[in-house]
Design an enzyme around this catalytic site. Structure first.
Site, PDB file in Angstrom:
ATOM      1  N   ASP A   1      -1.283   3.393   2.338  1.00 45.62           N
ATOM      2  CA  ASP A   1      -0.280   4.426   2.054  1.00 45.62           C
ATOM      3  C   ASP A   1      -0.881   5.820   1.920  1.00 45.62           C
ATOM      4  OD1 ASP A   1       1.785   2.645   2.136  1.00 45.62           O
ATOM      5  OD2 ASP A   1       2.018   2.459  -0.033  1.00 45.62           O
TER       6      ASP A   1
ATOM      7  N   ARG B   1       3.384  -9.702  -4.799  1.00 46.85           N
ATOM      8  CA  ARG B   1       2.261  -8.770  -4.671  1.00 46.85           C
ATOM      9  C   ARG B   1       1.131  -9.119  -5.640  1.00 46.85           C
ATOM     10  NH1 ARG B   1       0.163  -4.137  -6.896  1.00 46.85           N
ATOM     11  NH2 ARG B   1      -0.713  -2.634  -5.412  1.00 46.85           N
TER      12      ARG B   1
ATOM     13  N   ALA C   1      -4.634  -2.373   0.231  1.00 45.68           N
ATOM     14  CA  ALA C   1      -5.553  -1.724   1.173  1.00 45.68           C
ATOM     15  C   ALA C   1      -6.986  -1.752   0.654  1.00 45.68           C
ATOM     16  CB  ALA C   1      -5.108  -0.285   1.434  1.00 45.68           C
TER      17      ALA C   1
ATOM     18  N   TYR D   1      14.637 -12.413  -0.501  1.00 46.86           N
ATOM     19  CA  TYR D   1      13.954 -13.597   0.036  1.00 46.86           C
ATOM     20  C   TYR D   1      13.259 -14.331  -1.108  1.00 46.86           C
ATOM     21  CZ  TYR D   1      10.298  -9.951   0.253  1.00 46.86           C
ATOM     22  OH  TYR D   1       9.456  -8.908  -0.025  1.00 46.86           O
TER      23      TYR D   1
END
Length: 377
Positions: free
Chosen positions: A276, A106, A17, A194
């Site tokens: 978040d 990430r 963010a 994944y």
């Protein structure tokens, strides 16, 4: 993009963010400083799924070529039972051929966003523990579920423990791995996996259990506990879990979407929440990072208005209803993945029938999510 040159903006937190906001704001001419308490942007975390609604923002920021190189495509979402039998398939490549779904570590996304923010002129100060509000026109709380900025707007809140605990692990990916997010559903538990672009497979496994664990995904766990919890699962799951030698563990908590996302300038700087800090979500819609990216773009776009107070109010008006809908959908999936007994059998039979008779219907249920274009709002 220009127009925010009059603003000095401090962003608390250098996660997805905060760094996306830094990039979007600095590209528009704002004077941006990102304050991060960690001493380095470490190579930590695990996989993230990015859906088209986030990719449109990355494209608008000029970051798609780098994102494409750092990520892997996701062509399908597949649901299996505990034996590894297919229950339902959402064929993204077939039914939404013009959309881009990507899978990324990430750490790679953070690296990409930090480089872009610095290139746009933002300053990133590491090892900076924020104890008082910075002197700035606007302070943005992008500091996650344990935000220090959120209580200034919403007071003290107590999250609800869902009685679910999650493990997160990375293993080497097998040759020829399917470009798909695969979900294995069992009574009271499920596992998602994944492949990523850098030779790794991401695993997230969730189980219902009454004992409590701290919130936050960096607590060390025991791989043997993970294997024991999913010992009855078939298909590729046993082979994957046999390779796990390090795992993180965290408790899953439900938080309300913040009632107050912003404070206009007055006694102290204006405040805003994104990511978040504003709307923590359970990880069952793969939209946590995506919502953060949407927030960042929309906040920057709103701030192009001349009136800062009006811009912040508009931002909350635009974002709160959508984020509430996504959080609610994630809460629903937490139940649907863990069904037991006859309810589970009936639900799986229904999913198999829908997938066979109207294979495009499943994915179109999520058109409201994926068709959203933050850059056009």
């Amino acid at each position: 993009m220009t127009g925010l040159g009059a603003y000095s903006i401090s962003i608390i937190g250098a996660g997805v963010a905060g760094l996306t906001a830094a990039c979007a704001l600095a590209q528009r001419g704002a004077h941006v400083t990102v304050l991060e308490r960690a001493p380095a942007l470490q190579d930590v975390g695990a996989g993230l799924q990015l859906s088209p609604n986030a990719i449109r923002v990355m494209d608008a920021l000029g970051l798609w070529p780098r994102l494409e190189a750092a990520s892997a495509p996701s062509h399908r979402v597949e649901l299996f039972d505990t034996a590894g039998r297919l229950v339902s398939r959402l064929d993204l490549a077939k039914h939404r051929p013009n959309d881009r779904f990507r899978l990324i570590h990430r750490a790679r996304l953070i690296e990409l966003l930090a480089d872009a923010a610095r290139s746009a002129g933002a300053r990133i100060e590491l090892g900076h523990e924020v104890t008082d509000l910075p002197e700035a026109d606007l302070v943005i709380g992008a500091d996650g579920v344990k935000s220090r900025i959120r209580p200034l707007l919403n007071g003290t809140e107590t999250p609800f423990f869902t009685r679910q605990t999650a493990w997160r692990a990375l293993i080497p990916v097998e040759p020829g791995a399917a470009p798909a997010a695969q979900v294995f559903m069992g009574p009271g538990r499920h596992l998602v996996s994944y492949p990523l672009a850098d030779g790794l497979r991401n695993i997230v496994a969730v189980v219902e259990r009454p004992d409590w664990h701290d919130e936050g995904w960096s607590h060390p766990g025991d791989p043997a506990d993970l294997r024991a919890a999913f010992a009855r699962f078939g298909g590729p799951v046993p082979g994957w879990l046999a390779q796990v030698d390090q795992v993180s563990l965290w408790g899953l908590f439900r938080h309300p979407v913040a009632q107050h996302w912003q404070r206009p300038p007055g006694d102290g700087p204006a405040l805003a929440l994104i990511g978040d800090a504003a709307h923590p979500t359970l990880p069952f819609m793969a939209q946590g990072a995506v919502m953060a990216i949407e927030d960042a773009w929309l906040l920057a776009a709103c701030l192009e208005r001349d009136d800062l107070a009006a811009a912040l109010a508009q931002f909350q008006t635009l974002r709160a209803p959508r984020c509430q809908r996504i959080v609610d959908a994630a809460n629903g999936n937490a139940r649907n993945y863990h069904l037991r007994g006859p309810t589970r059998a009936v639900a799986h039979a229904g999913l198999r029938a829908v997938s066979k008779l109207t294979p495009g219907l499943m994915i179109e249920r999520f058109a409201w999510l994926y068709d959203y274009d933050p850059t056009a709002v």
